[in-house]
Write an enzyme that holds these catalytic residues in place. Structure first.
Site, PDB file in Angstrom:
ATOM      1  N   TYR A 174      -5.054  -7.853  14.188  1.00  0.00           N
ATOM      2  CA  TYR A 174      -6.342  -7.829  14.875  1.00  0.00           C
ATOM      3  C   TYR A 174      -7.205  -9.069  14.631  1.00  0.00           C
ATOM      4  CZ  TYR A 174      -5.600  -3.102  16.735  1.00  0.00           C
ATOM      5  OH  TYR A 174      -5.132  -2.013  17.434  1.00  0.00           O
ATOM      6  N   SER A 230      -8.033  -4.851   9.909  1.00  0.00           N
ATOM      7  CA  SER A 230      -8.284  -5.851  10.964  1.00  0.00           C
ATOM      8  C   SER A 230      -7.907  -7.291  10.603  1.00  0.00           C
ATOM      9  CB  SER A 230      -9.751  -5.835  11.446  1.00  0.00           C
ATOM     10  OG  SER A 230     -10.024  -4.666  12.184  1.00  0.00           O
ATOM     11  N   ILE A 264       0.815  -1.214   0.000  1.00  0.00           N
ATOM     12  CA  ILE A 264       0.000   0.000   0.000  1.00  0.00           C
ATOM     13  C   ILE A 264       0.853   1.271   0.000  1.00  0.00           C
ATOM     14  CG2 ILE A 264      -0.355   0.320   2.508  1.00  0.00           C
ATOM     15  CD1 ILE A 264      -3.424   0.678   1.630  1.00  0.00           C
ATOM     16  N   ASP A 309       0.581  -0.210   9.360  1.00  0.00           N
ATOM     17  CA  ASP A 309       0.906   0.987  10.147  1.00  0.00           C
ATOM     18  C   ASP A 309       2.423   1.229  10.172  1.00  0.00           C
ATOM     19  OD1 ASP A 309       0.324   3.116  11.789  1.00  0.00           O
ATOM     20  OD2 ASP A 309      -0.062   1.916  13.591  1.00  0.00           O
ATOM     21  N   GLY A 352      -5.016  -8.581   9.943  1.00  0.00           N
ATOM     22  CA  GLY A 352      -3.673  -8.995  10.325  1.00  0.00           C
ATOM     23  C   GLY A 352      -3.600  -9.237  11.823  1.00  0.00           C
TER      24      GLY A 352
HETATM   25  N1  AR6 Z   1       0.567  -3.093   2.238  1.00  0.00           N
HETATM   26  C1  AR6 Z   1      -0.651  -3.691   2.184  1.00  0.00           C
HETATM   27  N2  AR6 Z   1      -1.090  -4.576   3.085  1.00  0.00           N
HETATM   28  C2  AR6 Z   1      -0.257  -4.883   4.104  1.00  0.00           C
HETATM   29  C3  AR6 Z   1       1.027  -4.307   4.250  1.00  0.00           C
HETATM   30  C4  AR6 Z   1       1.425  -3.371   3.253  1.00  0.00           C
HETATM   31  N3  AR6 Z   1       2.612  -2.776   3.285  1.00  0.00           N
HETATM   32  N4  AR6 Z   1       1.599  -4.812   5.377  1.00  0.00           N
HETATM   33  C5  AR6 Z   1       0.705  -5.681   5.903  1.00  0.00           C
HETATM   34  N5  AR6 Z   1      -0.402  -5.738   5.140  1.00  0.00           N
HETATM   35  P1  AR6 Z   1      -2.327  -5.263  10.029  1.00  0.00           P
HETATM   36  P2  AR6 Z   1      -4.773  -4.862  11.631  1.00  0.00           P
HETATM   37  C6  AR6 Z   1      -1.641  -6.534   5.331  1.00  0.00           C
HETATM   38  O1  AR6 Z   1      -1.794  -6.174  11.040  1.00  0.00           O
HETATM   39  O2  AR6 Z   1      -5.094  -6.303  11.577  1.00  0.00           O
HETATM   40  C7  AR6 Z   1      -0.595  -2.606  13.778  1.00  0.00           C
HETATM   41  O3  AR6 Z   1       0.433  -2.907  14.673  1.00  0.00           O
HETATM   42  C8  AR6 Z   1      -1.626  -7.698   6.288  1.00  0.00           C
HETATM   43  O4  AR6 Z   1      -1.093  -8.833   5.644  1.00  0.00           O
HETATM   44  O5  AR6 Z   1      -1.424  -4.241   9.429  1.00  0.00           O
HETATM   45  O6  AR6 Z   1      -5.869  -3.868  11.408  1.00  0.00           O
HETATM   46  C9  AR6 Z   1      -1.415  -1.395  14.202  1.00  0.00           C
HETATM   47  O7  AR6 Z   1      -0.620  -0.424  14.861  1.00  0.00           O
HETATM   48  C10 AR6 Z   1      -3.110  -7.843   6.625  1.00  0.00           C
HETATM   49  O8  AR6 Z   1      -3.781  -8.574   5.590  1.00  0.00           O
HETATM   50  O9  AR6 Z   1      -3.616  -4.435  10.575  1.00  0.00           O
HETATM   51  C11 AR6 Z   1      -2.439  -2.004  15.100  1.00  0.00           C
HETATM   52  O10 AR6 Z   1      -1.944  -2.170  16.407  1.00  0.00           O
HETATM   53  C12 AR6 Z   1      -3.637  -6.414   6.563  1.00  0.00           C
HETATM   54  O11 AR6 Z   1      -2.624  -5.659   5.888  1.00  0.00           O
HETATM   55  C13 AR6 Z   1      -2.704  -3.351  14.478  1.00  0.00           C
HETATM   56  O12 AR6 Z   1      -1.510  -3.685  13.757  1.00  0.00           O
HETATM   57  C14 AR6 Z   1      -3.899  -5.777   7.929  1.00  0.00           C
HETATM   58  O13 AR6 Z   1      -2.909  -6.190   8.858  1.00  0.00           O
HETATM   59  C15 AR6 Z   1      -3.840  -3.310  13.492  1.00  0.00           C
HETATM   60  O14 AR6 Z   1      -4.100  -4.613  13.053  1.00  0.00           O
END
Ligand code: AR6
Length: 173
Positions: free
Chosen positions: A123, A119, A10, A33, A121
């Protein structure tokens, strides 16, 4: 509003607004994030800190915007997805992340918006359900936005891409 699926990172998307799957602290974390703050540089965190000082923690399902620092975008829309629960239905909060992000994008004048699988990942939201909720929410909200022409889901790995592709085909609008 067109809905696109892309497999990728992203932080590399040339769009007006990138949505960040943040946490309530707004002070960074892992996953999307971490990637956004790493690639976008310190100005995003600085703006998040100011928002945090002014308004306190960001509640689940809500959104705030900052500029996008070094990312090839104009804004980052930070939203807090719900942690998945097996005892309580939090679907409305996940829906809210998408609906509120599109509302704010519209307010900012963004035409193209990129979303991660909020959410799905850290979460812990099951991928198929996260995809179903995301697609239904943007389809619904898309009819109410005037400026946003393109909503792009950016999926980091193949299972996420497949889940969103399936959800998009199942929800024909
Ligand atoms: N580009 C696109 N998608 C991604 C990327 C990227 N660079 N990196 C990971 N994903 P998550 P959440 C995917 O954990 O579940 C953080 O620590 C990943 O594979 O990023 O909402 C925050 O600070 C998954 O499918 O977000 C919060 O504490 C999706 O993005 C917490 O994680 C979401 O994974 C939020 O958890």
């Amino acid at each position: 509003m067109d809905i696109e699926l892309v497999r990728g990172d992203i932080t590399e998307q040339n769009v007006d607004a990138v949505v960040n799957a943040a946490n309530s602290s707004l002070l960074g974390g892992g996953g999307v994030d971490g990637a956004i703050h790493r690639r976008g540089g310190p100005s995003i965190l600085e703006e998040c800190r100011r928002i945090r000082e002014r308004s306190g923690p960001l509640p689940t399902g809500r959104v705030v915007s900052t500029t996008a620092g070094d990312l090839p975008a104009r804004w980052v829309i930070h939203t807090v997805g719900p942690v998945h629960s097996t005892t309580e239905d939090r679907t409305h909060l996940l829906t809210s992340c998408y609906v509120e992000s599109l509302r704010l994008a519209d307010e900012l004048g963004a035409r193209t918006v990129a979303f991660p699988a909020v959410s799905a990942g850290v979460y812990g939201w099951p991928l198929d359900d996260a995809a179903r909720v995301a697609v239904a929410a943007v389809r619904e909200a898309g009819t109410a936005t005037s400026d946003v022409t393109t909503c792009r889901f950016v999926l980091f790995d193949e299972p996420a891409y497949v889940a969103f592709d399936r959800a998009l085909r199942a929800d024909t609008g």
